[in-house]
Design a protein around this motif. Structure first.
Motif, mmCIF file in Angstrom:
data_model
loop_
_atom_site.group_PDB
_atom_site.id
_atom_site.type_symbol
_atom_site.label_atom_id
_atom_site.label_comp_id
_atom_site.label_asym_id
_atom_site.label_seq_id
_atom_site.Cartn_x
_atom_site.Cartn_y
_atom_site.Cartn_z
ATOM 1 N N VAL A 1 2.184 -65.566 -53.094
ATOM 2 C CA VAL A 1 1.044 -64.644 -53.080
ATOM 3 C C VAL A 1 0.737 -64.244 -54.518
ATOM 4 C CG1 VAL A 1 0.185 -62.420 -52.278
ATOM 5 C CG2 VAL A 1 1.625 -63.827 -50.778
ATOM 6 N N ARG B 1 -1.061 -57.705 -52.859
ATOM 7 C CA ARG B 1 0.125 -58.442 -52.395
ATOM 8 C C ARG B 1 0.303 -58.278 -50.885
ATOM 9 N NH1 ARG B 1 2.620 -55.954 -57.398
ATOM 10 N NH2 ARG B 1 2.427 -57.599 -58.988
ATOM 11 N N PHE C 1 6.194 -63.548 -54.939
ATOM 12 C CA PHE C 1 5.039 -62.918 -55.566
ATOM 13 C C PHE C 1 4.937 -63.414 -57.004
ATOM 14 C CE2 PHE C 1 6.441 -59.836 -52.332
ATOM 15 C CZ PHE C 1 5.281 -59.787 -51.566
ATOM 16 N N SER D 1 8.324 -60.807 -59.375
ATOM 17 C CA SER D 1 8.242 -62.233 -59.019
ATOM 18 C C SER D 1 9.609 -62.774 -58.635
ATOM 19 C CB SER D 1 7.633 -63.027 -60.175
ATOM 20 O OG SER D 1 6.313 -62.620 -60.414
ATOM 21 N N TRP E 1 10.404 -57.974 -46.310
ATOM 22 C CA TRP E 1 9.084 -57.375 -46.556
ATOM 23 C C TRP E 1 8.572 -56.667 -45.310
ATOM 24 C CZ3 TRP E 1 4.221 -57.940 -44.455
ATOM 25 C CH2 TRP E 1 3.162 -57.392 -45.193
ATOM 26 N N ASP F 1 6.573 -51.888 -57.738
ATOM 27 C CA ASP F 1 7.623 -52.879 -57.497
ATOM 28 C C ASP F 1 9.003 -52.214 -57.518
ATOM 29 O OD1 ASP F 1 7.165 -52.397 -60.223
ATOM 30 O OD2 ASP F 1 7.996 -54.331 -60.827
#
Length: 709
Positions: free
Chosen positions: A12, A82, A96, A157, A165, A180
């Motif tokens: 993503v 995201r 990500f 990332s 998630w 994050d």
């Protein structure tokens, strides 16, 4: 979720006014060694016309033969982008990636090896290679939830399981920054743990102005926001207001963490603005101080100890008593169905490091030739090292793993090696000067019966505390064949180390030879009035750079139409420079330091190559010199004596005899016709005997015979 035999990774990518970088990002994903990917790009309401046009131009773009999905939303920020992107995907794993960043081709595959091996691991986070405004590596730290509450060491990332998630319900869109960090805190509080992938396989573009820079400038405000939102979590670990002692301890640790971070950021910013030579000196000086006093993990981490001794060490003992292979069946099954088509042999090189040196140049050239001839080539290094030639090798070969950098557990390292060999169906392991490679040879052979091991030895050093000729004796029964680079070394391996003649083949080092003598340009250079005498090599005792300077002093006392160039770095560089200064000849010697462009320097500048070595294997730099038509003055030791036809392609002198070496150099300085004669003969000799195309084929013939036997 039912485990798919081809598990999908969903990537993503939120994009806000960064469309001009997006093609680079997608191209890096296309190079991934893992094939089963889906990609969603979320245009978060970009307003920049260039970015909008770039995104439009990429519509219909294919990665791994699957079209990239593009969606556009009103600007809501990266957290919402995201989350919205994930809702359009189906993959078992999620990565990500920002629109201006890139990944190493092996990043996804290595994350999956970990997630498929350890069901209890919720996510994998990497070290980070910065590029753009900064060029340095950020090393994270081993996972600790308590440390995570003090400081965020996990990049967004990272690769996570979808169920992670889903359980924490994605990123919090209400936060004004550091979403994050908040995400990883909630993931940890839910009971999931992370795994630090130590290799810097994620490439983060550093800009002078970015969202991270803006957030870092608001760090105190954002930290309070996160603490307030996650008060129950912080109170659980550090105490509530009622537990003043525990709360005070947390606040002190938090402040210490903050100031350590500020000091390290200052160090990185200062170092990034310095020339590379000063940067390396600063790093060597300040890194141990930061590590010992501040104990800041970004400056280093525990490594697998590899003591270089001839006797058995802890690694040998651990392999003999503690190791039992735990096969990662899912990884092997998935990756073995994704092998390159129409390839010949699958060959794995195991080497200690990737540095500026003759042995590494040999490996690099062999790898290039094997790939050109249609073979599938892979590479492991075994020492924890900075590997300055990593990018030179990466230009040729995708599949590189730095075992010594990545693993601190020997058993885990051995599992990875065995899994990799089986997943990639490695047929040949080509070892060269790797102590750990020798130590794990038995494990490789017993776990992979059809894999053949070929060992290459470059040099015997009988008077050194450690050398691979003696060290290899204990492991020789696990090798299917041995290669040495000179007849002298073959005779020594048979006579002194108990090998049989049929198990040892002499293959000299090979190089790419210029297409014709005229293309060396030596004749044009030979018209110069000033004669350039050159040295290329490590500034260490073996290469005797001090003798080079002493000999230069003798030459200059008798000739003035001469200049000197020394290319190389090492522990004796400063001593050589100081000696030149004390002799008042430093204006006649250019100390160029380490260079990746040594052959070009030799071609453009050098009339004579001078090598006062104590010992050698078969010096690749000597082959390069002769192939460029450069006569050589060297010491009469094995390696140089195998290469130089004394009096015809160069001169051989007794070791440490600076007067004799000076005499030979002066003879060449004063005799233009002799230089040309030796130049032509040297080129013809190398072209006939040391063509890389010929020597590489001998290796391939050995592999073929072993596989057919």
């Amino acid at each position: 979720m039912v485990m798919d035999e081809k598990p999908l990774v969903s990537i993503v990518i939120p994009c806000y006014n960064q469309g001009h970088y997006l093609r680079e990002t997608l191209e890096s994903i296309e190079q991934s060694t893992y094939p089963y990917l889906e990609i969603v790009v979320v245009d978060d309401g970009s307003t920049d016309s260039v970015s909008q046009q770039c995104i439009f131009d990429l519509k219909g773009y294919l990665v791994k033969q699957l079209e990239v999905k593009f969606i556009t939303q009103v600007n809501q920020g990266p957290a919402a982008a995201r989350n919205n992107g994930v809702r359009l995907t189906t993959g078992e794993f999620i990565l990500f990636l920002d629109a201006d960043d890139k990944i190493d081709p092996t990043y996804i595959e290595k994350c999956l090896w970990i997630l498929m091996k350890y069901p209890n691991i919720g996510f994998v986070y990497p070290s980070v290679q910065h590029f753009g405004a900064r060029d340095d590596v950020y090393h994270a730290k081993p996972y600790s939830f308590e440390d995570l509450l003090l400081d965020n060491f996990i990049v967004v990332s990272s690769m996570i399981r979808r169920r992670v998630w889903e359980e924490v319900k994605g990123f919090d869109v209400a936060l004004s920054g550091y979403e994050d960090w908040d995400f990883w805190i909630r993931v940890g509080a839910a009971g999931y743990i992370g795994y630090w992938l130590r290799e810097p396989l994620f490439f983060y573009r550093r800009n002078d102005i970015s969202r991270l820079v803006v957030d870092n400038n608001r760090r105190k405000i954002l930290l309070k926001e996160i603490q307030k939102k996650n008060k129950q979590i912080f109170d659980k670990y550090f105490g509530s207001e009622k537990n003043n002692k525990k709360k005070l301890k947390y606040k002190l640790k938090q402040k210490l963490s903050y100031y350590k971070w500020k000091i390290f950021v200052l160090y990185v910013r200062l170092a990034s603005k310095m020339p590379s030579t000063y940067k390396e000196k600063l790093k060597r000086f300040i890194k141990p101080i930061i590590k010992k006093i501040f104990k800041y993990e970004e400056t280093g981490y525990t490594e697998l100890v590899q003591d270089q001794v001839l006797e058995k060490n802890e690694i040998d003992q651990s392999i003999e008593t503690d190791y039992s292979y735990k096969r990662n069946s899912r990884y092997i099954q998935v990756m073995s169905t994704n092998l390159p088509l129409n390839k010949k042999n699958s060959i794995l090189f195991i080497v200690p490091w990737l540095v500026v040196g003759g042995a590494d140049k040999v490996n690099l050239d062999l790898i290039q030739k094997f790939i050109e001839k249609g073979h599938d080539v892979h590479l492991f290094t075994t020492l924890n090292h900075e590997h300055p030639w990593h990018y030179r090798f990466k230009e040729k070969i995708v599949n590189i793993t730095h075992l010594g950098n990545n693993f601190i557990s020997l058993n885990e390292l051995l599992d990875y090696v065995n899994d990799y060999i089986q997943a990639k169906k490695i047929e040949i392991v080509q070892m060269s000067n790797s102590q750990l490679g020798y130590q794990i040879a038995e494990i490789i052979k017993t776990s992979n019966a059809n894999t053949k091991i070929v060992d290459l030895n470059h040099m015997e050093e009988p008077y050194a505390p450690f050398d691979y000729f003696r060290y290899s004796v204990r492991y020789k029964n696990w090798f299917d064949h041995r290669v040495v680079i000179t007849p002298y070394l073959k005779e020594a391996m048979i006579r002194k180390y108990g090998e049989t003649a049929e198990r040892v083949t002499v293959i000299p080092n090979g190089i790419e030879v210029p297409t014709s003598y005229d293309s060396t340009s030596y004749l044009l250079k030979n018209e110069n009035e000033i004669i350039e005498i050159g040295f290329v090599g490590r500034m260490e005792e073996q290469k005797q750079p001090i003798d080079f300077v002493k000999t230069a002093n003798i030459i200059l006392s008798r000739c003035k139409n001469v200049h000197f160039t020394m290319v190389g770095d090492g522990s004796l560089l400063k001593a050589a420079q100081l000696l030149a200064r004390s002799l008042s000849i430093d204006s006649y010697i250019d100390f160029l330091g380490s260079s990746n462009n040594a052959p070009q320097i030799m071609k453009e500048k050098m009339h004579v190559f001078f090598a006062p070595s104590l010992r050698e294997g078969l010096p690749i730099v000597g082959l390069e010199a002769l192939s460029l038509g450069i006569p050589i003055v060297a010491t009469d030791v094995p390696g140089w004596s195998d290469l130089i036809d004394n009096g015809k392609t160069g001169f051989l002198s007794p070791v440490n005899d600076c007067v004799r070496m000076a005499d030979y150099c002066i003879e060449l300085i004063n005799n233009k016709v002799l230089r040309e004669s030796m130049s032509r003969k040297g080129y013809e000799f190398v072209e006939d005997k040391f063509s890389l195309n010929k020597t590489s084929q001998v290796y391939l013939d050995i592999y073929e015979n072993l596989l057919n036997s």
